[in-house]
Design a protein around this motif. Structure first.
Motif, PDB file in Angstrom:
ATOM      1  N   VAL A 260       0.856  -1.185   0.000  1.00 37.97           N
ATOM      2  CA  VAL A 260       0.000   0.000   0.000  1.00 37.97           C
ATOM      3  C   VAL A 260       0.892   1.235   0.000  1.00 37.97           C
ATOM      4  N   ARG A 261       0.619   2.179  -0.928  1.00 41.03           N
ATOM      5  CA  ARG A 261       1.505   3.351  -0.975  1.00 41.03           C
ATOM      6  C   ARG A 261       0.734   4.630  -1.294  1.00 41.03           C
ATOM      7  N   ILE A 262       0.975   5.670  -0.500  1.00 40.76           N
ATOM      8  CA  ILE A 262       0.443   7.005  -0.811  1.00 40.76           C
ATOM      9  C   ILE A 262       1.621   7.973  -0.759  1.00 40.76           C
ATOM     10  N   LYS A 263       1.819   8.706  -1.853  1.00 39.92           N
ATOM     11  CA  LYS A 263       2.918   9.674  -1.822  1.00 39.92           C
ATOM     12  C   LYS A 263       2.437  11.018  -2.365  1.00 39.92           C
ATOM     13  N   ILE A 285       7.120  -8.612   0.063  1.00 43.11           N
ATOM     14  CA  ILE A 285       7.271  -7.196  -0.314  1.00 43.11           C
ATOM     15  C   ILE A 285       8.682  -6.761   0.073  1.00 43.11           C
ATOM     16  N   SER A 286       9.407  -6.136  -0.851  1.00 39.81           N
ATOM     17  CA  SER A 286      10.838  -5.918  -0.597  1.00 39.81           C
ATOM     18  C   SER A 286      11.183  -4.594   0.089  1.00 39.81           C
ATOM     19  N   ASN A 287      10.321  -3.554  -0.038  1.00 41.79           N
ATOM     20  CA  ASN A 287      10.657  -2.264   0.600  1.00 41.79           C
ATOM     21  C   ASN A 287       9.737  -1.951   1.792  1.00 41.79           C
ATOM     22  N   TYR A 288       8.460  -1.664   1.494  1.00 43.80           N
ATOM     23  CA  TYR A 288       7.519  -1.278   2.544  1.00 43.80           C
ATOM     24  C   TYR A 288       6.186  -2.004   2.369  1.00 43.80           C
ATOM     25  N   GLY A 289       5.653  -2.527   3.468  1.00 43.20           N
ATOM     26  CA  GLY A 289       4.299  -3.091   3.438  1.00 43.20           C
ATOM     27  C   GLY A 289       3.286  -1.985   3.204  1.00 43.20           C
ATOM     28  N   ILE A 290       3.318  -0.983   4.080  1.00 36.89           N
ATOM     29  CA  ILE A 290       2.490   0.221   3.921  1.00 36.89           C
ATOM     30  C   ILE A 290       3.430   1.421   3.987  1.00 36.89           C
ATOM     31  N   VAL A 291       3.344   2.297   2.990  1.00 43.85           N
ATOM     32  CA  VAL A 291       4.188   3.495   3.015  1.00 43.85           C
ATOM     33  C   VAL A 291       3.347   4.712   2.641  1.00 43.85           C
ATOM     34  N   ILE A 292       3.351   5.695   3.523  1.00 42.69           N
ATOM     35  CA  ILE A 292       2.590   6.928   3.295  1.00 42.69           C
ATOM     36  C   ILE A 292       3.554   8.080   3.563  1.00 42.69           C
ATOM     37  N   GLU A 293       3.844   8.863   2.521  1.00 45.53           N
ATOM     38  CA  GLU A 293       4.861   9.893   2.726  1.00 45.53           C
ATOM     39  C   GLU A 293       4.551  11.167   1.955  1.00 45.53           C
ATOM     40  N   LYS A 336       3.513  18.277   9.830  1.00 46.09           N
ATOM     41  CA  LYS A 336       2.817  18.591  11.068  1.00 46.09           C
ATOM     42  C   LYS A 336       1.360  18.963  10.769  1.00 46.09           C
ATOM     43  N   GLY A 337       0.422  18.128  11.226  1.00 48.18           N
ATOM     44  CA  GLY A 337      -1.002  18.410  11.058  1.00 48.18           C
ATOM     45  C   GLY A 337      -1.577  18.080   9.686  1.00 48.18           C
ATOM     46  N   SER A 338      -0.764  17.558   8.755  1.00 48.33           N
ATOM     47  CA  SER A 338      -1.287  17.340   7.398  1.00 48.33           C
ATOM     48  C   SER A 338      -1.762  15.906   7.142  1.00 48.33           C
ATOM     49  N   CYS A 339      -1.818  15.097   8.203  1.00 47.01           N
ATOM     50  CA  CYS A 339      -2.472  13.785   8.118  1.00 47.01           C
ATOM     51  C   CYS A 339      -3.453  13.721   9.275  1.00 47.01           C
ATOM     52  N   SER A 340      -4.746  13.538   8.974  1.00 47.41           N
ATOM     53  CA  SER A 340      -5.707  13.538  10.077  1.00 47.41           C
ATOM     54  C   SER A 340      -6.925  12.699   9.767  1.00 47.41           C
ATOM     55  N   ASN A 341      -7.606  12.336  10.836  1.00 46.14           N
ATOM     56  CA  ASN A 341      -8.848  11.545  10.741  1.00 46.14           C
ATOM     57  C   ASN A 341      -8.625  10.236   9.989  1.00 46.14           C
ATOM     58  N   TRP A 342      -7.638   9.503  10.440  1.00 44.21           N
ATOM     59  CA  TRP A 342      -7.387   8.194   9.838  1.00 44.21           C
ATOM     60  C   TRP A 342      -8.062   7.097  10.671  1.00 44.21           C
ATOM     61  N   THR A 343      -8.574   6.088   9.968  1.00 47.01           N
ATOM     62  CA  THR A 343      -9.032   4.859  10.613  1.00 47.01           C
ATOM     63  C   THR A 343      -8.013   3.788  10.282  1.00 47.01           C
ATOM     64  N   TRP A 344      -7.533   3.107  11.296  1.00 48.85           N
ATOM     65  CA  TRP A 344      -6.419   2.174  11.091  1.00 48.85           C
ATOM     66  C   TRP A 344      -6.759   0.918  11.872  1.00 48.85           C
ATOM     67  N   GLU A 345      -7.204  -0.127  11.181  1.00 44.51           N
ATOM     68  CA  GLU A 345      -7.515  -1.355  11.912  1.00 44.51           C
ATOM     69  C   GLU A 345      -7.194  -2.592  11.092  1.00 44.51           C
ATOM     70  N   GLY A 346      -7.005  -3.671  11.812  1.00 40.55           N
ATOM     71  CA  GLY A 346      -6.719  -4.940  11.140  1.00 40.55           C
ATOM     72  C   GLY A 346      -5.435  -4.923  10.331  1.00 40.55           C
ATOM     73  N   VAL A 347      -4.462  -4.115  10.772  1.00 40.27           N
ATOM     74  CA  VAL A 347      -3.166  -4.135  10.098  1.00 40.27           C
ATOM     75  C   VAL A 347      -2.301  -5.184  10.792  1.00 40.27           C
ATOM     76  N   SER A 348      -1.945  -6.221  10.080  1.00 41.72           N
ATOM     77  CA  SER A 348      -1.148  -7.283  10.670  1.00 41.72           C
ATOM     78  C   SER A 348      -0.111  -7.756   9.653  1.00 41.72           C
ATOM     79  N   LEU A 349       1.081  -7.195   9.791  1.00 39.56           N
ATOM     80  CA  LEU A 349       2.150  -7.512   8.850  1.00 39.56           C
ATOM     81  C   LEU A 349       3.296  -8.165   9.607  1.00 39.56           C
ATOM     82  N   THR A 350       3.884  -9.171   9.016  1.00 45.17           N
ATOM     83  CA  THR A 350       4.977  -9.851   9.684  1.00 45.17           C
ATOM     84  C   THR A 350       6.173  -9.923   8.757  1.00 45.17           C
TER      85      THR A 350
END
Ligand SMILES: *[C@@H]1O[C@H](CO)[C@@H](O)[C@H](O)[C@H]1NC(C)=O
Ligand SMILES: *[C@@H]1O[C@H](CO)[C@@H](O)[C@H](O)[C@H]1NC(C)=O
Ligand SMILES: *[C@@H]1O[C@H](CO)[C@@H](O)[C@H](O)[C@H]1NC(C)=O
Ligand SMILES: *[C@@H]1O[C@H](CO)[C@@H](O)[C@H](O)[C@H]1NC(C)=O
Ligand SMILES: *[C@@H]1O[C@H](CO)[C@@H](O)[C@H](O)[C@H]1NC(C)=O
Length: 367
Positions: A260-263, A285-293, A336-350
């Motif tokens: 998953v990626r958001i840039k 996955i070789s770099n990031y499971g979830i990456v948001i930047e 700072k302050g530019s990511c908000s109101n996130w729902t984050w559940e059922g994330v299970s990465l190993t």
């Protein structure tokens, strides 16, 4: 000015348009094949209610031009469509119109024979490479069951769409893994409202999906392998920089750089809101499971997030599976302050490492 443009656009076929019956029922089913097929379809496409393209060999440096089709035209690909070689930017195929269906008959393949262009440089240099399929300005239309192999560079460019369904599309660029295919994005979406991609199977060397702008985008039932993951962005620095209401669901990403990626672009403005990733399975996955930047500049991260493209109302729900052992499970780099109101559940990465470089993680999420 307006009528002049209209006349100029119709000039080539105006006698046909005036002479031909106007009702859809009385237009013909037309068949095209071989090395003259592409030129013939260009001349007669507006006389046809059904266009069958059978083993068409598109000459080098020309587009199989299915733009400006009459409303309700059905296009069917049969056999193997091939394309001549020259260095150019394409596209190899272009389709536009309203209420258009494009489908691949059983066994049909559009073969880009990309190895003639692959040089490891993609769209960043080396040979000029043609993009494959321009799906621009399609309204209330469907593209289904197409199989595309060995794309020179990007595959689908979806732009200006209003209600476009892509169903059971197969993109097989596996041969390019070891022979220099690069930037072979499967589905690039911009400026569109209502694009639904269902049951895609993708093997490529860049984003499986990249949403640069648009609203009401759905990607579901997909399998992505070999590429860079299911991506939003990079957002910012274009004419349209709004991404709103995107559902990426019920999909698997394997053997890829990211899941998953958001840039978003550093210093740019825009917004990413109402994006949902739900029930996504990751594997190897070789770099990031979830990456948001929020720090992209000229295609690379700077490590310094900016706040001009906020990411709000994001839902990550059910992203599970494994990443490679030198990969990072989750990386979040927000201003700072530019990511908000996130729902984050059922994330299970190993399997991977925990990041120590996350910044401004919104409430509920975690690295
Ligand atoms: C779309 O085109 C088909 C013919 O291909 C026709 O039967 C149908 O009525 C058209 N739908 C609309 C909404 O125009
Ligand atoms: C997608 O695949 C699922 C599972 O095989 C199937 O039930 C569904 O009808 C397919 N959808 C489309 C639009 O092909
Ligand atoms: C994903 O699958 C679930 C369960 O089959 C279904 O309810 C949901 O509508 C699917 N998501 C999309 C976007 O089609
Ligand atoms: C894991 O993915 C990488 C590409 O990121 C690939 O080279 C490698 O073969 C994959 N490993 C397995 C076990 O599939
Ligand atoms: C937060 O996000 C949810 C959807 O994810 C949305 O329904 C809600 O309106 C948002 N709330 C605020 C305060 O923006």
């Amino acid at each position: 000015m307006r009528s002049f443009i209209g006349l100029a656009g119709l000039a080539v076929c105006s006698s046909v348009v005036l002479a031909a019956p106007t009702s859809m029922e009385s237009r013909a089913s037309c068949a095209f094949s071989g090395p003259t097929g592409a030129a013939s379809v260009l001349k007669t496409k507006t006389q046809c209610s059904t266009i069958v393209l059978s083993n068409v060999a598109v000459p080098a440096g020309t587009t199989l031009d299915l733009t400006g089709l009459n409303e309700g035209t059905n296009v069917i690909f049969e056999g193997t469509t091939t394309f001549g070689y020259t260095e150019w930017l394409g596209p190899l195929v272009s389709v536009s119109g309203t209420n258009i269906t494009v489908e691949g008959a059983s066994g049909a393949v559009l073969n880009g024979d990309g190895s003639r262009w692959w040089d490891g440089k993609g769209s960043n240099g080396g040979k000029k490479k043609p993009k494959f399929f321009a799906a621009h300005d399609l309204k209330s239309s469907t593209i289904s069951s197409l199989k595309i192999t060995n794309s020179p560079v990007q595959v689908f460019s979806i732009d200006g769409a209003e209600t476009l369904n892509l169903e059971s599309i197969t993109i097989d660029n596996l041969a390019g893994d070891t022979t220099g295919a690069h930037n072979t994005d499967a589905f690039d979406i911009g400026d569109s409202d209502g694009v639904t991609i269902t049951n895609a199977t993708v093997q490529n060397q860049d984003d499986c999906l990249a949403v640069n702008s648009g609203t009401n985008i759905i990607f579901t039932g997909g399998t992505c392998s070999g590429g860079h993951g299911l991506s939003i962005g990079s957002v910012g620095g274009r004419s349209d920089n709004t991404v709103n209401t995107v559902h990426i669901e019920n999909s698997t990403i394997k053997n890829s750089q990211n899941g998953v990626r958001i840039k978003t672009v550093s210093g740019a403005t825009g917004s990413v809101s109402g994006v949902t990733y739900r029930d996504i399975t990751l594997e190897n996955i070789s770099n990031y499971g979830i990456v948001i930047e929020q720090d992209y500049e000229n295609g690379s991260p700077t490590g310094k997030p900016t706040t001009g493209v906020p990411i709000t109302d994001l839902t990550i729900d059910g992203v599970t599976g494994s990443v490679a052992n030198d990969a990072t499970d989750v990386y979040i780099l927000c201003g700072k302050g530019s990511c908000s109101n996130w729902t984050w559940e059922g994330v299970s990465l190993t399997g991977g490492k925990k990041s120590s470089k996350c910044e401004n993680i919104p409430t509920g999420a975690s690295c």
